[in-house]
Design an enzyme around this catalytic site. Structure first.
Site, PDB file in Angstrom:
ATOM      1  N   PHE A  61      -0.943   5.844  11.399  1.00 58.66           N
ATOM      2  CA  PHE A  61      -0.160   4.889  12.548  1.00 58.66           C
ATOM      3  C   PHE A  61       1.152   5.658  12.808  1.00 58.66           C
ATOM      4  O   PHE A  61       1.918   5.424  13.746  1.00 58.66           O
ATOM      5  CB  PHE A  61      -0.113   3.387  12.055  1.00 58.66           C
ATOM      6  CG  PHE A  61      -1.489   3.000  11.844  1.00 58.66           C
ATOM      7  CD1 PHE A  61      -2.592   2.896  12.606  1.00 58.66           C
ATOM      8  CD2 PHE A  61      -1.690   2.425  10.711  1.00 58.66           C
ATOM      9  CE1 PHE A  61      -3.830   2.657  12.303  1.00 58.66           C
ATOM     10  CE2 PHE A  61      -2.909   2.210  10.415  1.00 58.66           C
ATOM     11  CZ  PHE A  61      -4.259   2.089  11.162  1.00 58.66           C
TER      12      PHE A  61
ATOM     13  N   HIS B 143      -1.930   7.216   2.601  1.00 59.88           N
ATOM     14  CA  HIS B 143      -3.227   7.190   3.349  1.00 59.88           C
ATOM     15  C   HIS B 143      -3.595   8.289   4.018  1.00 59.88           C
ATOM     16  O   HIS B 143      -4.291   7.931   5.262  1.00 59.88           O
ATOM     17  CB  HIS B 143      -3.646   5.658   3.838  1.00 59.88           C
ATOM     18  CG  HIS B 143      -3.412   4.574   2.625  1.00 59.88           C
ATOM     19  ND1 HIS B 143      -2.171   4.303   1.807  1.00 59.88           N
ATOM     20  CD2 HIS B 143      -4.291   3.769   2.338  1.00 59.88           C
ATOM     21  CE1 HIS B 143      -2.521   3.454   1.239  1.00 59.88           C
ATOM     22  NE2 HIS B 143      -3.707   3.014   1.206  1.00 59.88           N
TER      23      HIS B 143
ATOM     24  N   GLU C  63       4.597  -0.296  14.952  1.00 59.03           N
ATOM     25  CA  GLU C  63       4.978   1.139  14.166  1.00 59.03           C
ATOM     26  C   GLU C  63       5.983   1.927  15.287  1.00 59.03           C
ATOM     27  O   GLU C  63       6.777   2.622  14.775  1.00 59.03           O
ATOM     28  CB  GLU C  63       3.712   1.969  14.037  1.00 59.03           C
ATOM     29  CG  GLU C  63       2.805   1.529  13.232  1.00 59.03           C
ATOM     30  CD  GLU C  63       1.896   0.298  13.494  1.00 59.03           C
ATOM     31  OE1 GLU C  63       1.918   0.383  14.577  1.00 59.03           O
ATOM     32  OE2 GLU C  63       1.402  -0.211  12.637  1.00 59.03           O
TER      33      GLU C  63
ATOM     34  N   ASP D 275     -12.496   2.855   4.461  1.00 54.64           N
ATOM     35  CA  ASP D 275     -11.811   2.285   5.500  1.00 54.64           C
ATOM     36  C   ASP D 275     -12.364   3.141   6.944  1.00 54.64           C
ATOM     37  O   ASP D 275     -12.409   2.725   8.111  1.00 54.64           O
ATOM     38  CB  ASP D 275     -10.377   2.297   5.866  1.00 54.64           C
ATOM     39  CG  ASP D 275      -9.910   1.178   5.211  1.00 54.64           C
ATOM     40  OD1 ASP D 275     -10.512   0.104   4.969  1.00 54.64           O
ATOM     41  OD2 ASP D 275      -8.673   0.855   4.993  1.00 54.64           O
TER      42      ASP D 275
ATOM     43  N   SER E 135       0.784  -1.142  -0.178  1.00 56.74           N
ATOM     44  CA  SER E 135      -0.097  -0.111  -0.017  1.00 56.74           C
ATOM     45  C   SER E 135       0.693   1.352   0.041  1.00 56.74           C
ATOM     46  O   SER E 135       0.466   2.326  -0.806  1.00 56.74           O
ATOM     47  CB  SER E 135      -0.891  -0.063   1.117  1.00 56.74           C
ATOM     48  OG  SER E 135      -1.788  -0.900   1.405  1.00 56.74           O
TER      49      SER E 135
HETATM   50  C1  TPP Z   1      -1.988  -0.121  14.272  1.00 53.24           C
HETATM   51  C2  TPP Z   1      -2.220  -0.411  12.897  1.00 53.24           C
HETATM   52  N1  TPP Z   1      -1.266  -0.524  12.213  1.00 53.24           N
HETATM   53  C3  TPP Z   1      -1.515  -1.228  10.862  1.00 53.24           C
HETATM   54  C4  TPP Z   1      -2.795  -1.349  10.539  1.00 53.24           C
HETATM   55  C5  TPP Z   1      -2.960  -1.840   8.948  1.00 53.24           C
HETATM   56  N2  TPP Z   1      -3.465  -3.184   8.795  1.00 53.24           N
HETATM   57  C6  TPP Z   1      -4.791  -3.514   9.020  1.00 53.24           C
HETATM   58  S1  TPP Z   1      -5.034  -5.141   8.991  1.00 53.24           S
HETATM   59  C7  TPP Z   1      -3.337  -5.614   8.894  1.00 53.24           C
HETATM   60  C8  TPP Z   1      -2.956  -7.112   9.043  1.00 53.24           C
HETATM   61  C9  TPP Z   1      -3.244  -7.677  10.095  1.00 53.24           C
HETATM   62  O1  TPP Z   1      -2.995  -8.934  10.058  1.00 53.24           O
HETATM   63  P1  TPP Z   1      -3.752  -9.865  11.044  1.00 53.24           P
HETATM   64  O2  TPP Z   1      -3.820  -9.331  12.599  1.00 53.24           O
HETATM   65  O3  TPP Z   1      -3.005 -11.219  11.102  1.00 53.24           O
HETATM   66  O4  TPP Z   1      -5.214 -10.041  10.670  1.00 53.24           O
HETATM   67  P2  TPP Z   1      -5.940 -11.145   9.742  1.00 53.24           P
HETATM   68  O5  TPP Z   1      -5.031 -12.036   9.286  1.00 53.24           O
HETATM   69  O6  TPP Z   1      -6.777 -11.977  11.052  1.00 53.24           O
HETATM   70  O7  TPP Z   1      -6.840 -10.547   8.989  1.00 53.24           O
HETATM   71  C10 TPP Z   1      -2.763  -4.330   8.862  1.00 53.24           C
HETATM   72  C11 TPP Z   1      -1.188  -4.157   8.940  1.00 53.24           C
HETATM   73  C12 TPP Z   1      -3.640  -1.093  11.284  1.00 53.24           C
HETATM   74  N3  TPP Z   1      -5.379  -1.609  11.100  1.00 53.24           N
HETATM   75  N4  TPP Z   1      -3.539  -0.898  12.727  1.00 53.24           N
END
Ligand code: TPP
Ligand code: MG
Lengths: 312, 276
Positions: free
Chosen positions: A80, A106, A55, A114, A34
């Site tokens: 973040f 973003h 982060e 979102d 992204s």
């Molecule tokens: C603090 C923060 N950093 C980054 C994100 C962006 N983000 C959204 S989902 C995600 C990946 C999540 O992976 P996981 O926890 O394994 O979720 P799943 O595989 O269950 O969808 C990221 C990096 C966020 N929402 N919040």
């Protein structure tokens, strides 16, 4: 008008930088697809570090890289980067004036669907309140490239604010005169000055066309560097027109509008209106719908110009 | 668990999966992978384990569920709608301007949502305060919190984990949706979280490892957690990201994008047809 996302220009420019400067390293926090740092990762896997969804450690690690002589570019979403890692940016990046480049994507309401949790509308305010921080919010992909190249050459902390959405390309690569800390006057006009940053520069140019039909001529100024701000250019514009409108995809508190208001209040009190998100959170919706709903369109600028001209 | 309960839960989970696909399809964006991987866990919680009153969402004796991995909102919304917290039509306005259902859970606007989440790690932290408050009030209610494996990389998760053990928060059950994937790929490639069971054990938690798509195991673990006194429980639920839709299973690509018309038809067929 051709449209390109500023984050796409960021990814490409990183690769360009990587080729000429071995000291460039890039860090990300599980969002490389992204933020577009993935392009750098593909070319220079040894100089790319995915820090995972962490982060605070993303920025803290960048600090260490800088202390050891590297030029780290750290990327994640603006929310973040400036939110979760704020105090690390304050105490470990800016206080010791570390050579860390935080390039966050973003930012703003054009994040869209979102929703509020992902729409950073206070990142400029947060970064602006920290001494030693340089803040750049490029208006298009061409100026993004310049911002990134110059940030790499500049010694010290830089925050570059990028978007998710495709935005109009307003500059010609060959004629762009981009310098950190210097605004760009895009259009001349005597009735009011519209001082804009980021995606709002293109809206200001549209507003100019609409106003011209009605016989109102506005200056359009791109303040890509919000800190240090181009005081000279802004004061001159205020003196020449006697009416100022600021426009930013950010809360009206603490961003470009505040910076300009602070400057004018002390040095050249001038009738002024601020276009921005009016101290509220965003919501889900398409970027375009949200720009309309939250008053961030050319039409809103037109309205504000008419009001401010009356206040002269 | 009785055979007829098992059949009932399986049917509900399939329908919740269909709602996930349809709502994300209509929205044109969203996160199917992590919503589908959590569907059986969320079904077991809302349709077997938790005490909630949809007609009285703030009922003080209710159990609380916090979706700390807030991007999986579609699974929560599908469960809440089916429970009767709000009309099912809302699901199909997901992520639209002025709609109730936001891209990430919003507790102010959506009945049944216990915590606004979306920024990873924060929901887990909030669950600690909630658990402590319920103890102060001498309530029997339990807190359930669902985390992602990528989310587990956040520092705040470990700060919260330390606090939960320190305060002997035995009214808290955390469930790790261990699908092995995050956005940039496998956890193992992006930022290793293993050995995860040992980490939580060393933090003082009661750790249970289960198959997150097996209702008998999910419910057995939830019951064991409830019986465990003096410490919180972490249920490590092995799951498959995209579970139930062949082309979404274990595919990092399907973390955060909507299926098109054709993909939606295929997905719904695989999940047992479209509901009326
Ligand atoms: C603090 C923060 N950093 C980054 C994100 C962006 N983000 C959204 S989902 C995600 C990946 C999540 O992976 P996981 O926890 O394994 O979720 P799943 O595989 O269950 O969808 C990221 C990096 C966020 N929402 N919040
Ligand atoms: Mg995962």
């Amino acid at each position: 008008m051709e449209k390109v996302a500023t984050r796409d220009a960021y990814g490409k420019t990183l690769v360009e930088l990587g080729k000429t400067n071995e000291n460039i390293v890039v860090l990300d926090a599980d969002l490389s697809g992204s933020t577009k740092t993935i392009s750098f990762k593909k070319e220079f896997p040894d100089r790319f570090f995915n820090m995972g969804i962490a982060e605070q450690n993303l920025i803290g690690t960048a600090v260490g890289f800088a202390a050891a002589g590297k030029i780290p570019f750290a990327s994640t979403f603006a929310m973040f980067a400036t939110g979760r890692a704020f105090e690390i940016i304050r105490n470990s990046v800016c206080y010791p004036k570390m050579n860390v480049k935080i390039c966050a994507t973003h930012a703003g309401i054009t994040v869209g669907e979102d929703g509020a949790s992902h729409q950073a509308l206070e990142d400029i305010a947060c970064m602006r309140a920290i001494p030693n921080m340089t803040i750049i919010n490029p208006a298009d992909s061409v100026s993004t490239r310049e911002a990134v190249l110059q940030a790499a050459r500049y010694q010290g902390p830089v925050y570059i604010r990028l978007g998710r959405a495709k935005v109009p390309v307003i500059y010609e690569p060959s004629s762009l005169q981009f310098e950190i800390g210097k605004g760009i006057q895009l259009e001349e006009g005597k009735d009011a000055a519209v001082i804009a940053t980021g995606v709002m520069v293109a809206e200001a140019l549209k507003a100019r066309e609409i106003l011209k039909e009605e016989g109102i001529e506005i200056k359009v100024i791109d303040i890509h560097t919000i800190k240090p701000i181009d005081e000279e250019l802004i004061l001159k514009a205020a003196q020449q027109t006697g009416a100022v409108v600021t426009a930013e995809e950010h809360n009206i508190i603490g961003g470009l509008g505040s910076a300009v208001a602070e400057l004018l209040a002390e040095h050249c009190p001038t009738p002024m209106k601020r276009i921005g998100v009016k101290d509220t959170f965003g919501e889900s919706g398409s970027g375009e719908e949200l720009m309309k709903k939250y008053g961030l369109t050319a039409q809103d600028i037109v309205q504000a110009v008419k009001e401010v001209v009356k206040m002269k | 668990m009785k055979e007829k309960d098992l059949e009932r839960l399986k049917k509900i989970a399939a329908e919740i999966r269909q709602d996930i696909i349809q709502s994300i399809h209509k929205a044109g964006s969203g996160h199917p992978g992590g919503s589908l991987s959590a569907a059986d866990i969320v079904t077991a919680l809302y349709f077997y384990k938790m005490k909630v009153e949809p007609e009285n969402p703030k009922w003080e004796e209710r159990d609380r569920f916090i979706l700390s991995k807030g991007h999986a909102a579609p699974v929560l919304y599908a469960a809440l709608a089916r429970k009767g917290f709000f009309p099912r039509e809302e699901l199909f306005k997901l992520r639209k301007l002025n709609a109730m259902l936001q891209g990430h859970p919003d507790m102010k606007g959506t009945p049944g949502v216990e915590m606004s989440t979306g920024s990873l790690g924060q929901g887990f932290s909030a669950s600690i305060g909630m658990g402590l408050a319920l103890k102060l009030d001498k309530r029997e209610s339990r807190i359930y919190v669902l985390l992602g494996d990528g989310e587990m990389q956040e520092g705040i998760v470990w700060e919260a984990g330390m606090a939960a053990a320190h305060y002997q928060l035995d009214n808290l059950t955390a469930i790790l949706d261990y699908n092995g994937l995050q956005i940039d790929g496998k956890n193992d490639d992006v930022m290793r979280i293993q050995p995860i069971a040992q980490k939580w054990e060393s933090f003082g938690w009661n750790v249970l490892e289960i198959d997150g798509h097996c209702f008998e195991e999910i419910i057995e673990a939830l019951e064991q957690a409830e019986k465990t006194k003096g410490r919180p429980t972490m249920i490590i639920a092995k799951t498959i990201k995209g579970k139930g839709v062949s082309f979404m299973e274990n595919a990092p690509d399907w973390h955060g994008k909507a299926p098109n018309d054709e993909e939606t038809q295929i997905a719904l067929r695989e999940l047992g047809g479209v509901q009326g």
